[in-house]
Every structure is written in C-alpha cells, then in structure tokens.
Motif scaffolding. Structure first.
Motif, PDB file in Angstrom:
ATOM      1  N   VAL A 144     -65.943-126.089 -31.379  1.00  6.95           N
ATOM      2  CA  VAL A 144     -66.692-125.584 -30.201  1.00  6.95           C
ATOM      3  C   VAL A 144     -65.403-124.953 -29.427  1.00  6.95           C
ATOM      4  O   VAL A 144     -64.319-125.586 -29.095  1.00  6.95           O
ATOM      5  N   PRO A 145     -65.361-124.028 -27.929  1.00  8.25           N
ATOM      6  CA  PRO A 145     -64.626-124.063 -27.849  1.00  8.25           C
ATOM      7  C   PRO A 145     -64.377-124.881 -27.189  1.00  8.25           C
ATOM      8  O   PRO A 145     -65.481-125.444 -26.234  1.00  8.25           O
ATOM      9  N   LEU A 146     -62.915-124.997 -26.389  1.00  3.37           N
ATOM     10  CA  LEU A 146     -62.507-125.762 -25.759  1.00  3.37           C
ATOM     11  C   LEU A 146     -63.254-126.195 -24.633  1.00  3.37           C
ATOM     12  O   LEU A 146     -64.281-126.740 -23.898  1.00  3.37           O
ATOM     13  N   VAL A 157     -58.385-130.252 -32.179  1.00  2.33           N
ATOM     14  CA  VAL A 157     -58.138-129.310 -31.755  1.00  2.33           C
ATOM     15  C   VAL A 157     -58.403-128.789 -33.647  1.00  2.33           C
ATOM     16  O   VAL A 157     -57.723-129.411 -34.747  1.00  2.33           O
ATOM     17  N   SER A 158     -59.041-128.193 -33.654  1.00  2.00           N
ATOM     18  CA  SER A 158     -59.519-127.732 -35.122  1.00  2.00           C
ATOM     19  C   SER A 158     -59.286-126.136 -35.052  1.00  2.00           C
ATOM     20  O   SER A 158     -58.884-125.757 -36.564  1.00  2.00           O
ATOM     21  N   GLY A 159     -59.269-125.102 -34.702  1.00  5.46           N
ATOM     22  CA  GLY A 159     -58.750-123.895 -34.720  1.00  5.46           C
ATOM     23  C   GLY A 159     -58.331-123.372 -33.129  1.00  5.46           C
ATOM     24  O   GLY A 159     -58.487-123.826 -32.214  1.00  5.46           O
ATOM     25  N   ILE A 160     -57.396-121.959 -33.490  1.00  7.69           N
ATOM     26  CA  ILE A 160     -57.024-120.830 -32.654  1.00  7.69           C
ATOM     27  C   ILE A 160     -57.579-119.884 -32.719  1.00  7.69           C
ATOM     28  O   ILE A 160     -57.905-118.844 -33.866  1.00  7.69           O
ATOM     29  N   GLY A 161     -58.230-118.497 -31.485  1.00  7.39           N
ATOM     30  CA  GLY A 161     -58.719-117.748 -31.737  1.00  7.39           C
ATOM     31  C   GLY A 161     -58.105-116.635 -31.870  1.00  7.39           C
ATOM     32  O   GLY A 161     -57.961-115.906 -32.670  1.00  7.39           O
ATOM     33  N   ASP A 162     -56.995-116.749 -30.952  1.00  6.48           N
ATOM     34  CA  ASP A 162     -55.749-115.693 -30.064  1.00  6.48           C
ATOM     35  C   ASP A 162     -54.789-116.006 -30.582  1.00  6.48           C
ATOM     36  O   ASP A 162     -53.985-116.846 -30.509  1.00  6.48           O
ATOM     37  N   GLN A 163     -54.687-115.801 -31.847  1.00  7.50           N
ATOM     38  CA  GLN A 163     -53.641-115.800 -32.752  1.00  7.50           C
ATOM     39  C   GLN A 163     -51.615-115.000 -32.480  1.00  7.50           C
ATOM     40  O   GLN A 163     -51.463-115.195 -33.467  1.00  7.50           O
ATOM     41  N   SER A 164     -52.268-114.815 -31.086  1.00  8.02           N
ATOM     42  CA  SER A 164     -50.769-114.073 -31.243  1.00  8.02           C
ATOM     43  C   SER A 164     -49.765-114.916 -31.006  1.00  8.02           C
ATOM     44  O   SER A 164     -49.775-115.791 -30.563  1.00  8.02           O
ATOM     45  N   GLN A 165     -48.959-113.733 -30.974  1.00  4.56           N
ATOM     46  CA  GLN A 165     -47.832-115.186 -31.049  1.00  4.56           C
ATOM     47  C   GLN A 165     -46.831-115.404 -29.306  1.00  4.56           C
ATOM     48  O   GLN A 165     -46.775-116.791 -29.338  1.00  4.56           O
ATOM     49  N   GLU A 166     -47.154-114.836 -28.457  1.00  2.00           N
ATOM     50  CA  GLU A 166     -47.531-115.485 -27.145  1.00  2.00           C
ATOM     51  C   GLU A 166     -48.372-116.563 -27.212  1.00  2.00           C
ATOM     52  O   GLU A 166     -48.214-117.169 -26.090  1.00  2.00           O
ATOM     53  N   MET A 167     -49.780-116.127 -27.390  1.00  3.45           N
ATOM     54  CA  MET A 167     -50.302-117.132 -27.441  1.00  3.45           C
ATOM     55  C   MET A 167     -50.634-118.441 -28.143  1.00  3.45           C
ATOM     56  O   MET A 167     -49.953-120.056 -27.073  1.00  3.45           O
ATOM     57  N   LEU A 168     -49.655-118.648 -29.163  1.00  6.58           N
ATOM     58  CA  LEU A 168     -48.891-119.141 -29.645  1.00  6.58           C
ATOM     59  C   LEU A 168     -47.704-120.035 -28.893  1.00  6.58           C
ATOM     60  O   LEU A 168     -47.429-121.226 -29.396  1.00  6.58           O
ATOM     61  N   GLU A 169     -46.906-119.449 -28.848  1.00  8.10           N
ATOM     62  CA  GLU A 169     -46.129-120.066 -28.314  1.00  8.10           C
ATOM     63  C   GLU A 169     -46.160-120.820 -26.696  1.00  8.10           C
ATOM     64  O   GLU A 169     -45.221-121.618 -26.415  1.00  8.10           O
ATOM     65  N   THR A 205     -52.553-128.509 -17.465  1.00 12.63           N
ATOM     66  CA  THR A 205     -53.868-127.304 -16.800  1.00 12.63           C
ATOM     67  C   THR A 205     -53.541-126.440 -17.908  1.00 12.63           C
ATOM     68  O   THR A 205     -52.826-125.437 -18.028  1.00 12.63           O
ATOM     69  N   LEU A 206     -55.345-125.903 -17.987  1.00 13.14           N
ATOM     70  CA  LEU A 206     -54.545-124.606 -18.883  1.00 13.14           C
ATOM     71  C   LEU A 206     -55.708-123.911 -18.082  1.00 13.14           C
ATOM     72  O   LEU A 206     -57.191-124.484 -17.437  1.00 13.14           O
ATOM     73  N   SER A 207     -55.892-123.066 -18.335  1.00 17.34           N
ATOM     74  CA  SER A 207     -57.006-121.568 -17.558  1.00 17.34           C
ATOM     75  C   SER A 207     -58.064-120.851 -18.391  1.00 17.34           C
ATOM     76  O   SER A 207     -58.223-121.974 -19.490  1.00 17.34           O
ATOM     77  N   GLU A 208     -58.760-120.775 -18.158  1.00 13.60           N
ATOM     78  CA  GLU A 208     -60.662-120.794 -18.752  1.00 13.60           C
ATOM     79  C   GLU A 208     -59.787-119.503 -20.108  1.00 13.60           C
ATOM     80  O   GLU A 208     -60.506-120.425 -21.008  1.00 13.60           O
ATOM     81  N   PRO A 209     -59.396-118.615 -19.615  1.00 13.54           N
ATOM     82  CA  PRO A 209     -58.493-117.542 -20.747  1.00 13.54           C
ATOM     83  C   PRO A 209     -58.250-118.686 -22.279  1.00 13.54           C
ATOM     84  O   PRO A 209     -58.630-118.322 -22.765  1.00 13.54           O
ATOM     85  N   VAL A 210     -57.576-119.373 -22.050  1.00 14.52           N
ATOM     86  CA  VAL A 210     -56.451-119.820 -22.840  1.00 14.52           C
ATOM     87  C   VAL A 210     -57.991-120.909 -23.638  1.00 14.52           C
ATOM     88  O   VAL A 210     -57.656-120.878 -24.695  1.00 14.52           O
ATOM     89  N   ALA A 211     -57.781-121.470 -22.961  1.00 15.12           N
ATOM     90  CA  ALA A 211     -59.551-122.546 -23.017  1.00 15.12           C
ATOM     91  C   ALA A 211     -60.437-122.229 -24.085  1.00 15.12           C
ATOM     92  O   ALA A 211     -61.480-122.756 -25.329  1.00 15.12           O
ATOM     93  N   LYS A 212     -61.032-120.869 -23.667  1.00 12.01           N
ATOM     94  CA  LYS A 212     -61.846-119.756 -24.770  1.00 12.01           C
ATOM     95  C   LYS A 212     -61.680-120.108 -26.166  1.00 12.01           C
ATOM     96  O   LYS A 212     -62.795-119.466 -26.712  1.00 12.01           O
TER      97      LYS A 212
END
Length: 220
Positions: A144-146, A157-169, A205-212
């Motif tokens: 499920v989404p975080l 943690v089992s998966g990442i939606g946005d796999q852009s370099q910026e997100m992974l950094e 702390t995480l923002s909602e867009p990141v948590a999704k």
C-alpha cells in the motif's frame, strides 16, 4: 526474434502505459518517448504488421499476447541488469536506470538466463519492482502507499513509485531504501505530511507527495 532498440523501446513504453490506462493513444506514447506523434505512427504500423499490436479504431491500441511476451522479456532484462549493477558492482539505486536502458537491448537469451541464475533468481529489482521469470511470470506484491498506512503500524518499504534520480536522491538523504522498517508516529491534517520513526534513526518528516510514492507492506 530479434528487434531493434527503437522497437523494443516502443513495446516497453506501450506495456507500461496500458498497465494503467488500458488502451493507449498515439499522443500518450509520443509523450512517454519524448518524440513526435508522426514517428510513433510509423512504428505502430510496423508493430501491427508483426502482430505485436492490436488496434481499435478511434479508441487506441494495446499489445497483443505476443507483444506482451516481448515486453516482459525486455523488462526482465532491464530489472536483472539493475539488480546486478547494485548488488554486484555497488552502484547506487539512483545510478542504474540509464545503464540498464542500454543493457536491456542485449538479445542473448542464454546470457540473461545465466545472469538470472548467477544472481540467485531474484524476485524484485533494487526499486522493489517484480522481475519477470524466463516465462514472463510476475510475482504479485501486496503493498500500500505509505500515505495510507495507519499511524503506529510497523511496515517495511517494498517499492518506489517515482523512480526519478531526484526522488531516489531524496530517499537516500532520508535513509529510506527497500527493506527499511518504519512506522508513522504522527500525521498532520494541515498538509497531510507525516513524521516517521525509522529503526535506529531519529524521527524524520515526509511530505504527502513523497509518501504517496513509497509503497510498504505490513511488518508482521
């Protein structure tokens, strides 16, 4: 059968688009590949001639059963190479996508089967995406989404939606990776941001867009 890199890129892009949208339009595919609709149209004609594509007039197109088999083998190669680069060559998970984009076009089935065996037949890639087996079968991951995880519920943690370099950094900076154990200690109603407790780490702390874009499974 061996296909050109361009054909394989179109086939893989169609596969990913149809997974979420069903039928795919020319404009959607052109946007995904960052090219002009006219060049996409020419390639679609070739894929249809090779019976890799089904077309519904005025609605869109999707891969045929044979086209889907081809797509899954391309994805298998891509994800196995990502796993190899991270696990054996110590690349960061934010460094491997573009390299794997090149390596996925290697056509030797024998090499990929040997690679799979050498790696111990991994089920998921470094970003948590399932790796198709040699028959194109994918495991189903219950996650499920975080952002939807209840407070004070242990998860992994089992998966990442946005796999852009910026997100992974960003996730590297937050010390979040596949397999990280965490739980939400507090959600803020103002902006849906949240506080997380990571094992042996201070609260973050995480923002909602990141948590999704972070997917988790319950830690039982």
């Amino acid at each position: 059968m061996q296909y050109s890199s361009s054909k394989e890129n179109h086939i893989k892009a169609i596969f990913h688009l149809q997974e979420s949208d069903g039928l795919v339009t020319t404009n959607e595919l052109a946007a995904a590949l960052q090219t002009k609709p006219a060049s996409v149209t020419d390639m679609l004609k070739k894929l249809k001639q090779q019976k890799l594509l089904n077309y519904e007039r005025y609605k869109g197109f999707k891969l045929s059963s044979e086209g889907k088999k081809v797509a899954l083998q391309i994805i298998r190669k891509h994800r196995l190479w990502e796993y190899f680069l991270v696990e054996k060559l110590q690349f960061g998970w934010d460094e491997v996508h573009e390299i794997a984009e090149e390596l996925e076009h290697i056509s030797s089935v024998r090499l990929i089967d040997r690679l799979d065996e050498f790696l111990g037949f991994p089920k998921t890639d470094p970003h948590g995406d399932p790796i198709p087996d040699k028959n194109g079968k994918l495991i189903e991951i219950m996650q499920v989404p975080l952002s939807l995880l209840p407070e004070n519920t242990p998860a992994i943690v089992s998966g990442i939606g946005d796999q852009s370099q910026e997100m992974l950094e960003l996730l590297n900076h937050k010390q979040i990776a596949i397999g990280t154990r965490l739980e939400i200690t507090r959600k803020f109603s103002f902006d849906q941001s949240m506080e997380l407790k990571l094992k042996q780490s201070p609260v973050i702390t995480l923002s909602e867009p990141v948590a999704k874009n972070i997917f988790v499974r319950y830690d039982q």
